[in-house]
Design a protein around this motif. Structure first.
Motif, PDB file in Angstrom:
ATOM      1  N   GLY A 161       0.821  -1.221   0.000  1.00 15.87           N
ATOM      2  CA  GLY A 161       0.000   0.000   0.000  1.00 15.87           C
ATOM      3  C   GLY A 161       0.841   1.249   0.000  1.00 15.87           C
ATOM      4  N   ASP A 162       0.560   2.126   0.963  1.00 18.59           N
ATOM      5  CA  ASP A 162       1.243   3.418   1.026  1.00 18.59           C
ATOM      6  C   ASP A 162       2.492   3.301   1.887  1.00 18.59           C
ATOM      7  N   LEU A 163       3.587   2.915   1.253  1.00 20.30           N
ATOM      8  CA  LEU A 163       4.821   2.676   2.000  1.00 20.30           C
ATOM      9  C   LEU A 163       5.624   3.956   2.135  1.00 20.30           C
ATOM     10  N   LYS A 164       5.170   5.007   1.428  1.00 18.99           N
ATOM     11  CA  LYS A 164       5.866   6.287   1.482  1.00 18.99           C
ATOM     12  C   LYS A 164       5.486   7.068   2.744  1.00 18.99           C
ATOM     13  N   PHE A 165       4.186   7.177   2.972  1.00 19.22           N
ATOM     14  CA  PHE A 165       3.724   8.002   4.093  1.00 19.22           C
ATOM     15  C   PHE A 165       3.364   7.184   5.331  1.00 19.22           C
ATOM     16  N   GLY A 166       3.298   5.880   5.203  1.00 22.15           N
ATOM     17  CA  GLY A 166       2.816   5.045   6.319  1.00 22.15           C
ATOM     18  C   GLY A 166       3.848   4.913   7.436  1.00 22.15           C
ATOM     19  N   ARG A 167       3.612   5.619   8.536  1.00 24.67           N
ATOM     20  CA  ARG A 167       4.598   5.610   9.638  1.00 24.67           C
ATOM     21  C   ARG A 167       4.677   4.251  10.319  1.00 24.67           C
ATOM     22  N   SER A 211      14.569  -4.961  11.465  1.00 23.54           N
ATOM     23  CA  SER A 211      15.898  -5.071  10.844  1.00 23.54           C
ATOM     24  C   SER A 211      16.921  -5.702  11.791  1.00 23.54           C
ATOM     25  N   ARG A 212      16.578  -5.848  13.078  1.00 24.59           N
ATOM     26  CA  ARG A 212      17.516  -6.482  14.017  1.00 24.59           C
ATOM     27  C   ARG A 212      17.334  -7.992  14.115  1.00 24.59           C
ATOM     28  N   TYR A 213      16.305  -8.527  13.458  1.00 30.07           N
ATOM     29  CA  TYR A 213      16.044  -9.972  13.568  1.00 30.07           C
ATOM     30  C   TYR A 213      16.566 -10.692  12.319  1.00 30.07           C
ATOM     31  N   ASP A 214      16.849 -12.004  12.460  1.00 31.73           N
ATOM     32  CA  ASP A 214      17.510 -12.750  11.382  1.00 31.73           C
ATOM     33  C   ASP A 214      16.557 -13.296  10.330  1.00 31.73           C
ATOM     34  N   ASP A 215      17.088 -13.372   9.127  1.00 31.51           N
ATOM     35  CA  ASP A 215      16.472 -14.133   8.043  1.00 31.51           C
ATOM     36  C   ASP A 215      15.024 -13.711   7.759  1.00 31.51           C
ATOM     37  N   ILE A 216      14.826 -12.424   7.571  1.00 30.52           N
ATOM     38  CA  ILE A 216      13.500 -11.932   7.166  1.00 30.52           C
ATOM     39  C   ILE A 216      13.615 -11.475   5.715  1.00 30.52           C
ATOM     40  N   ASN A 217      12.722 -11.989   4.876  1.00 27.66           N
ATOM     41  CA  ASN A 217      12.663 -11.529   3.474  1.00 27.66           C
ATOM     42  C   ASN A 217      11.639 -10.427   3.373  1.00 27.66           C
ATOM     43  N   TYR A 218      12.031  -9.305   2.814  1.00 27.35           N
ATOM     44  CA  TYR A 218      11.128  -8.152   2.705  1.00 27.35           C
ATOM     45  C   TYR A 218      10.684  -7.985   1.255  1.00 27.35           C
ATOM     46  N   ILE A 219       9.366  -7.909   1.067  1.00 35.32           N
ATOM     47  CA  ILE A 219       8.847  -7.609  -0.272  1.00 35.32           C
ATOM     48  C   ILE A 219       7.961  -6.369  -0.144  1.00 35.32           C
ATOM     49  N   MET A 220       8.320  -5.320  -0.855  1.00 36.71           N
ATOM     50  CA  MET A 220       7.577  -4.062  -0.785  1.00 36.71           C
ATOM     51  C   MET A 220       6.624  -4.000  -1.968  1.00 36.71           C
ATOM     52  N   ILE A 221       5.337  -3.942  -1.692  1.00 36.56           N
ATOM     53  CA  ILE A 221       4.335  -3.969  -2.754  1.00 36.56           C
ATOM     54  C   ILE A 221       3.657  -2.595  -2.782  1.00 36.56           C
ATOM     55  N   SER A 222       3.963  -1.802  -3.807  1.00 31.43           N
ATOM     56  CA  SER A 222       3.367  -0.458  -3.871  1.00 31.43           C
ATOM     57  C   SER A 222       3.483   0.083  -5.282  1.00 31.43           C
ATOM     58  N   GLU A 259       4.896   2.852  -7.845  1.00 32.66           N
ATOM     59  CA  GLU A 259       6.220   3.474  -7.788  1.00 32.66           C
ATOM     60  C   GLU A 259       6.219   4.736  -6.919  1.00 32.66           C
ATOM     61  N   GLU A 260       5.138   5.510  -7.015  1.00 30.95           N
ATOM     62  CA  GLU A 260       5.105   6.785  -6.274  1.00 30.95           C
ATOM     63  C   GLU A 260       4.957   6.616  -4.769  1.00 30.95           C
ATOM     64  N   LEU A 261       4.587   5.416  -4.321  1.00 28.70           N
ATOM     65  CA  LEU A 261       4.379   5.229  -2.875  1.00 28.70           C
ATOM     66  C   LEU A 261       5.383   4.246  -2.269  1.00 28.70           C
ATOM     67  N   GLN A 262       6.557   4.172  -2.914  1.00 27.64           N
ATOM     68  CA  GLN A 262       7.598   3.284  -2.384  1.00 27.64           C
ATOM     69  C   GLN A 262       8.167   3.815  -1.070  1.00 27.64           C
ATOM     70  N   ILE A 263       8.832   2.944  -0.315  1.00 31.97           N
ATOM     71  CA  ILE A 263       9.418   3.380   0.972  1.00 31.97           C
ATOM     72  C   ILE A 263      10.429   4.513   0.729  1.00 31.97           C
ATOM     73  N   PRO A 264      10.563   5.422   1.711  1.00 31.35           N
ATOM     74  CA  PRO A 264      11.475   6.558   1.549  1.00 31.35           C
ATOM     75  C   PRO A 264      12.934   6.115   1.378  1.00 31.35           C
TER      76      PRO A 264
END
Ligand code: NCD
Length: 308
Positions: free
Chosen positions: A156-162, A172-183, A185-190
């Protein structure tokens, strides 16, 4: 003096302690009914809220304490031009702990510089929302039994979503997590999250536009609302608002033990039909928010249940 402003204020050990306490509170609520007697929580909400404010208030009431506060900037002296510092200093004369939500990034941090009671950031602009992060971590631990070794899709809104920004930092401190960002292009993470979190720690992540394409891989999907109030113009919001709608059809290829999280409020990004599916965790998640806020209030006030 300890405050909770940023999710990184909490170490992994702090998180374990708080989640363990939240579990004990939900199993034995009677042990905790009086621990905050004569203590007062002030909820200073300069932005709308249902779950965060009410779960904070319910949390303090269930610990035997009292609550005071306001739920919109219009009903506080902010409407007369009072500064955050002055409001915080004043409220510190009346309360033992403050939970503050504000549309400006950094406002709870500013408040924390002027008072000698704990300040909890209950959401600052598009920046952080550490108590939602504790809620999400407790939910993941309760649903999956662990905080590592899984694939999580943020949608969703990965740009503004706090809530997304804060959860990514904490995970980010835990092991072996795969991250997939679904958004879109305009709402990608900062960029700062890409550089300061993923790249600096050497954590790989993928960015995709279609949720269907990655659904079978996901152990957790974290859905979000498009954050209308943070858009600069309404036309962009209208164009992007229906980018993702999770319905039963899209869940056909999902894992049987997928966990569907959403910080709520939902607009239309999850079809109400999904609510009946056991994989929908978002109302359990809202309940977890109360338990973990009870644990946090106790921790910051330095109170514990008497063991007999
Ligand atoms: C979130 C928030 O305020 O950031 N809500 C919440 O606290 N549960 C998510 C949102 O508003 O979309």
């Amino acid at each position: 003096m300890r405050h909770l402003i940023d999710p990184m204020d909490l170490s992994v050990e702090d998180i374990d302690r708080l989640l363990n306490l939240a579990d004990d509170i939900s199993k034995h609520p009677e042990k905790y009914r009086e621990v905050c007697r004569y203590k007062k929580l002030a909820t200073l909400f300069f932005e709308p809220s249902t779950r965060t404010r009410l779960s904070f208030e319910a949390a303090m009431l269930e610990l035997g304490g009292s609550v005071l506060g306001f739920s919109s900037a219009d009903s506080s002296s902010a409407a007369k031009g009072e500064s955050i510092a002055d409001t915080a200093r004043t409220v510190a004369c009346y309360a033992d702990i403050i939970a503050m939500r504000h549309p400006k990034e950094g406002a709870p941090y500013v408040a924390s510089q002027f008072v000698d009671i704990p300040i909890i950031n209950a959401g600052d602009g598009g920046h952080n929302h550490p108590t939602q992060t504790l809620t999400d971590l407790l939910t993941i631990r309760r649903e999956k039994g662990r905080l590592d070794h899984f694939t999580i899709g943020f949608c969703g809104d990965l740009k503004f979503g706090r809530t997304v920004h804060s959860l990514i930092k904490a995970l980010s401190r835990y092991d072996d997590i795969n991250y997939i960002m679904i958004s879109p292009e305009e709402l990608q993470i900062p960029e700062y999250l890409k550089k300061d979190v993923f790249e600096r720690k050497g954590i790989p992540f993928r960015e995709v536009e279609k949720m269907e394409e990655v659904m079978p891989e996901l152990d957790i999907i974290y859905m979000t609302r498009v954050q209308r109030e943070r858009f600069f113009n309404e036309a962009d919001y209208v164009r992007l608002k229906d980018s993702y709608i999770l319905d039963m059809d899209k869940l056909k290829n999902a894992k049987e033990d997928l966990s569907i999280l959403h910080p709520l409020p939902r607009v239309n990004e999850i079809s109400v039909k999904v609510d009946q599916d056991p994989r929908a965790c978002y109302f359990r998640q809202a309940l977890n928010g109360k338990h973990v806020r009870m644990a946090l209030i106790m921790d910051l006030l330095g109170v514990s249940a008497d063991e007999d």
